[in-house]
Design an enzyme around this catalytic site. Sequence first.
Site: not given
Ligand code: ZN
Length: 254
Positions: A39, A41, A50, A125, A127, A178, A183
């Site tokens: 995804e 970032h 993730d 992740h 979601e 995010h 992270e």
């Molecule tokens: Zn992430």
Amino acid sequence: MTGERRRHTSVRSYGDLTSTEVLAAMRGATLVWPVGGLEQHGPHLPLSVDFDIPDALARQVVRETDGFLLPGQPFSARSLPQSGGGLHFPGTVHIGGAAFIGYLTHCLTALSALRPARLVVINGHYENEALLFEAIDGCEPARTFPDTEITAFSWWSMVREDWLGEHVPAFPGWHAEHAGLTETSLMLYLRPESVRAGRPDHDTPPQAGVYRHPVDVDLMSNQGVLSSTSGASARLGERLFWHVVDTVMTALAA
Ligand SMILES: [Zn+2]
């Protein structure tokens, strides 16, 4: 032994077992499965964040339990605008929720036949979480995994409130972390060579639990970063990594 040395020793891999070895190897064993994503970032972190974080944590849990590492699941459930920037940015490779639950269900059903003593699933992740839990619960673990203790969690769920209060006082909520401070710090610790120099900040993180259409991508994020990266460091990432390892091991011992 220092944390750094402990992190770099090799782990036992499920995939290295043979068919004739696997059932005996699983007897009394802990099997650890990182479930991640690909995804966007932001401009400074790789697409694999993730995956990289739960993979590193899973390897450590394997070391501490003398368990086995399952190959990680690399693809994301759909990225959403308020928690990942959504598909407004290139690079996300996603699986729709129904297909994701089906995929996990098939894998879990196959794994149940091995009867490991313990299955640990580590999600990275945002979601994925509800879908992962639904897949496990949908397997009816009392029936499918009668002899297996299952512990599944998103890594951030293992961060204690007091740790956050001390180290991330302006915490925006995990949906908005995010490509943000935590992270970025973890990646500076785990894979510093993969982190680019630019560190966008976003002062107005999206509200948790709200979906909006139409969405203004520039209002919602700064180049795909939903909150602040200010203060990110390898040192903070190291502290966070070992804090999570400690809380996971405490949870598994309980
Ligand atoms: Zn992430």
